[in-house]
Design a protein around this motif. Sequence first.
Motif, PDB file in Angstrom:
ATOM      1  N   ARG A 378      -6.277  14.769   5.993  1.00 26.82           N
ATOM      2  CA  ARG A 378      -6.064  15.399   4.684  1.00 26.82           C
ATOM      3  C   ARG A 378      -5.440  14.441   3.686  1.00 26.82           C
ATOM      4  O   ARG A 378      -5.564  14.631   2.474  1.00 26.82           O
ATOM      5  CB  ARG A 378      -5.168  16.632   4.849  1.00 26.82           C
ATOM      6  CG  ARG A 378      -5.776  17.720   5.739  1.00 26.82           C
ATOM      7  CD  ARG A 378      -4.730  18.765   6.087  1.00 26.82           C
ATOM      8  NE  ARG A 378      -3.603  18.175   6.786  1.00 26.82           N
ATOM      9  CZ  ARG A 378      -2.480  18.849   7.084  1.00 26.82           C
ATOM     10  NH1 ARG A 378      -2.357  20.105   6.706  1.00 26.82           N
ATOM     11  NH2 ARG A 378      -1.504  18.242   7.726  1.00 26.82           N
ATOM     12  N   THR A 379      -4.749  13.426   4.173  1.00 24.09           N
ATOM     13  CA  THR A 379      -4.049  12.528   3.259  1.00 24.09           C
ATOM     14  C   THR A 379      -4.595  11.101   3.263  1.00 24.09           C
ATOM     15  O   THR A 379      -4.207  10.289   2.428  1.00 24.09           O
ATOM     16  CB  THR A 379      -2.554  12.471   3.611  1.00 24.09           C
ATOM     17  OG1 THR A 379      -2.408  11.980   4.952  1.00 24.09           O
ATOM     18  CG2 THR A 379      -1.915  13.843   3.510  1.00 24.09           C
ATOM     19  N   ALA A 380      -5.490  10.791   4.213  1.00 24.96           N
ATOM     20  CA  ALA A 380      -5.948   9.402   4.361  1.00 24.96           C
ATOM     21  C   ALA A 380      -6.660   8.877   3.115  1.00 24.96           C
ATOM     22  O   ALA A 380      -6.484   7.715   2.730  1.00 24.96           O
ATOM     23  CB  ALA A 380      -6.865   9.284   5.571  1.00 24.96           C
ATOM     24  N   GLU A 381      -7.487   9.705   2.493  1.00 23.45           N
ATOM     25  CA  GLU A 381      -8.215   9.320   1.275  1.00 23.45           C
ATOM     26  C   GLU A 381      -8.883   7.951   1.447  1.00 23.45           C
ATOM     27  O   GLU A 381      -8.704   7.033   0.651  1.00 23.45           O
ATOM     28  CB  GLU A 381      -7.253   9.315   0.073  1.00 23.45           C
ATOM     29  CG  GLU A 381      -6.674  10.691  -0.231  1.00 23.45           C
ATOM     30  CD  GLU A 381      -5.741  10.678  -1.428  1.00 23.45           C
ATOM     31  OE1 GLU A 381      -4.844   9.803  -1.486  1.00 23.45           O
ATOM     32  OE2 GLU A 381      -5.912  11.530  -2.313  1.00 23.45           O
ATOM     33  N   LEU A 382      -9.707   7.837   2.483  1.00 28.20           N
ATOM     34  CA  LEU A 382     -10.327   6.557   2.812  1.00 28.20           C
ATOM     35  C   LEU A 382     -11.296   6.077   1.744  1.00 28.20           C
ATOM     36  O   LEU A 382     -11.584   4.873   1.656  1.00 28.20           O
ATOM     37  CB  LEU A 382     -11.049   6.666   4.156  1.00 28.20           C
ATOM     38  CG  LEU A 382     -10.171   7.034   5.362  1.00 28.20           C
ATOM     39  CD1 LEU A 382     -11.011   7.067   6.631  1.00 28.20           C
ATOM     40  CD2 LEU A 382      -9.019   6.041   5.510  1.00 28.20           C
ATOM     41  N   ASN A 383     -11.812   6.982   0.931  1.00 28.97           N
ATOM     42  CA  ASN A 383     -12.760   6.568  -0.102  1.00 28.97           C
ATOM     43  C   ASN A 383     -12.124   5.657  -1.150  1.00 28.97           C
ATOM     44  O   ASN A 383     -12.829   5.029  -1.938  1.00 28.97           O
ATOM     45  CB  ASN A 383     -13.401   7.793  -0.766  1.00 28.97           C
ATOM     46  CG  ASN A 383     -14.516   8.375   0.080  1.00 28.97           C
ATOM     47  OD1 ASN A 383     -15.449   7.656   0.458  1.00 28.97           O
ATOM     48  ND2 ASN A 383     -14.418   9.646   0.411  1.00 28.97           N
ATOM     49  N   ARG A 384     -10.790   5.579  -1.153  1.00 25.42           N
ATOM     50  CA  ARG A 384     -10.140   4.613  -2.037  1.00 25.42           C
ATOM     51  C   ARG A 384     -10.457   3.167  -1.630  1.00 25.42           C
ATOM     52  O   ARG A 384     -10.262   2.240  -2.419  1.00 25.42           O
ATOM     53  CB  ARG A 384      -8.636   4.804  -1.994  1.00 25.42           C
ATOM     54  CG  ARG A 384      -8.125   6.094  -2.633  1.00 25.42           C
ATOM     55  CD  ARG A 384      -6.611   6.059  -2.719  1.00 25.42           C
ATOM     56  NE  ARG A 384      -6.064   7.229  -3.396  1.00 25.42           N
ATOM     57  CZ  ARG A 384      -4.806   7.328  -3.773  1.00 25.42           C
ATOM     58  NH1 ARG A 384      -3.962   6.324  -3.548  1.00 25.42           N
ATOM     59  NH2 ARG A 384      -4.375   8.423  -4.380  1.00 25.42           N
ATOM     60  N   LEU A 385     -10.901   2.982  -0.393  1.00 27.55           N
ATOM     61  CA  LEU A 385     -11.140   1.633   0.122  1.00 27.55           C
ATOM     62  C   LEU A 385     -12.556   1.125  -0.121  1.00 27.55           C
ATOM     63  O   LEU A 385     -12.839  -0.047   0.135  1.00 27.55           O
ATOM     64  CB  LEU A 385     -10.858   1.601   1.635  1.00 27.55           C
ATOM     65  CG  LEU A 385      -9.421   1.896   2.072  1.00 27.55           C
ATOM     66  CD1 LEU A 385      -9.358   2.044   3.591  1.00 27.55           C
ATOM     67  CD2 LEU A 385      -8.491   0.773   1.618  1.00 27.55           C
ATOM     68  N   VAL A 386     -13.467   1.983  -0.598  1.00 27.01           N
ATOM     69  CA  VAL A 386     -14.868   1.578  -0.676  1.00 27.01           C
ATOM     70  C   VAL A 386     -15.347   1.432  -2.115  1.00 27.01           C
ATOM     71  O   VAL A 386     -14.697   1.880  -3.063  1.00 27.01           O
ATOM     72  CB  VAL A 386     -15.776   2.569   0.081  1.00 27.01           C
ATOM     73  CG1 VAL A 386     -15.362   2.641   1.546  1.00 27.01           C
ATOM     74  CG2 VAL A 386     -15.738   3.957  -0.546  1.00 27.01           C
ATOM     75  N   SER A 387     -16.517   0.812  -2.248  1.00 27.96           N
ATOM     76  CA  SER A 387     -17.112   0.552  -3.553  1.00 27.96           C
ATOM     77  C   SER A 387     -17.736   1.821  -4.137  1.00 27.96           C
ATOM     78  O   SER A 387     -18.063   2.761  -3.396  1.00 27.96           O
ATOM     79  CB  SER A 387     -18.202  -0.517  -3.422  1.00 27.96           C
ATOM     80  OG  SER A 387     -17.729  -1.660  -2.754  1.00 27.96           O
ATOM     81  N   PRO A 388     -17.946   1.851  -5.460  1.00 27.30           N
ATOM     82  CA  PRO A 388     -18.651   2.983  -6.067  1.00 27.30           C
ATOM     83  C   PRO A 388     -20.034   3.153  -5.424  1.00 27.30           C
ATOM     84  O   PRO A 388     -20.760   2.190  -5.201  1.00 27.30           O
ATOM     85  CB  PRO A 388     -18.774   2.573  -7.534  1.00 27.30           C
ATOM     86  CG  PRO A 388     -17.619   1.640  -7.757  1.00 27.30           C
ATOM     87  CD  PRO A 388     -17.473   0.878  -6.472  1.00 27.30           C
ATOM     88  N   GLY A 389     -20.376   4.371  -5.116  1.00 26.83           N
ATOM     89  CA  GLY A 389     -21.660   4.651  -4.476  1.00 26.83           C
ATOM     90  C   GLY A 389     -21.578   4.741  -2.964  1.00 26.83           C
ATOM     91  O   GLY A 389     -22.513   5.228  -2.323  1.00 26.83           O
ATOM     92  N   SER A 390     -20.477   4.278  -2.380  1.00 25.94           N
ATOM     93  CA  SER A 390     -20.275   4.381  -0.935  1.00 25.94           C
ATOM     94  C   SER A 390     -19.410   5.597  -0.636  1.00 25.94           C
ATOM     95  O   SER A 390     -18.658   6.078  -1.487  1.00 25.94           O
ATOM     96  CB  SER A 390     -19.591   3.120  -0.388  1.00 25.94           C
ATOM     97  OG  SER A 390     -20.425   1.996  -0.519  1.00 25.94           O
TER      98      SER A 390
END
Length: 471
Positions: A378-390
Amino acid sequence: MKKILFVHAKGGVPLEHAIPRLGACGELHVLALVPLPNDAEVGWRAHCRDVVDCEGRRIRGEELVELIVARAKAIGADAVVGFSEYVLLAVAHACERLGLPGPGRNAVLSRDKRLMRERWAERGVPVPAFRRVGSEADLLDAYRALTPPLLLKPAWGAGSVGQAVIEHEDDVAPAWAAVRGALQQLDGYGLGECYETEAPRQLLAEEIIKGTVDGWYDRPGYGDYLSVEGLVVRGTFHPVAITGRIPTIPPFTELSSHAPCALSEPLQRRVEDVARRAVDALSLDTCGTHTEIKLCADGELVVIESAARFGGSAITEVVETVFGVDMVTMLIRELLGEAADPPSAMLVEGTGAAAEMSLIGTDTAGRPWRTSPVWDSRTAELNRLVSPGSHVRHVPGLTVADGTAIPAYEPARGITNCAGMLFLTAPTVDQLVTDTYAILDGLEARLVAAASVDARPDGGVGPADAQERSC
């Protein structure tokens, strides 16, 4: 409606991917040899007619085969299947006794790596030099007969579990102790061969293959081995696609599998040919396949191993996402006697790119994390680590519960160091590889940052909550 018996053990295709596909093909009955994972997030149990749980009993050898046969007869099964490496041989024997399609009587060649290498050597399939070892004295003899460095590994292992590198003669004794200790510990967790009771005592030592990406890839970031995913249908091998890798970490623990492969088509066809020779030599009947191959200098290829089952973790989902081929459904339809029309040749082009990655306590160089952060989806927010579109998400059925601390990395434990699996999609293969490194190298800091957030109205947890849930 036709009836399917699915034999579940640890490893293999995630239940949330496998069970809905099996259930769509027929009335699905599950025989669970180990406790089933929590179904709260994915709802796979709704696809099952019933689930029989062995309630923690350790059933092995012929007793297990008899249990599978009895359960299959009780429900009138038209097909019996298992995706775990550890039940493959028991399922194969059960299918033989029931007169149903399955991996076949030669399935042992895909489980016992000693027999596998001996068969390949007979058929001219390129394999590393090796020796059977059953004692520390055998290992010392192997060290003196072969060219070091050597890799000590279990003959019936999977996922790089229980492996050690031997570079000098002084490494023999500690390597033997470390591997034997790791295997005893992991067998207690249900991560061991279910049919062959002598498996924990059967090991081999082999020369480490000198791999290289030179002459293979025209861009950085890739590892020097890959695998061919496919299936055998009534004795005919159908390669579906290659999944590539970034480099492993010591000793040979995988961090990711991705598709499509970035090799040129002529090089992929060369890999396809060697995979075909390797699988054909095993003389299997009807099953999934996962064939690992090392890339070497001067265009040479050496086969590492080939399993008579699909690749574990989320590899089947990677293939389905990129190439549109549902290998799980394809196999079960063949087992039910319904022609599934597998690809006539290996696919080399797909749509977009996908990867599955280990949630593991190291970076991509194999450096262990300095902290022990807690996993919380719930808190990891892994999408902060990837490029737009990923986009990246965790695989619920293969990931620890929220609030669990990521364990310290221990080389001999191989893939069992993983606290979970992550699934990444990207518009291109280049962006996929860039994001794979960004995730694995940034994951520790991301989880530490997430754990430092105070309790929030949206359900996030602060450090005190996380500590309670990790106990």
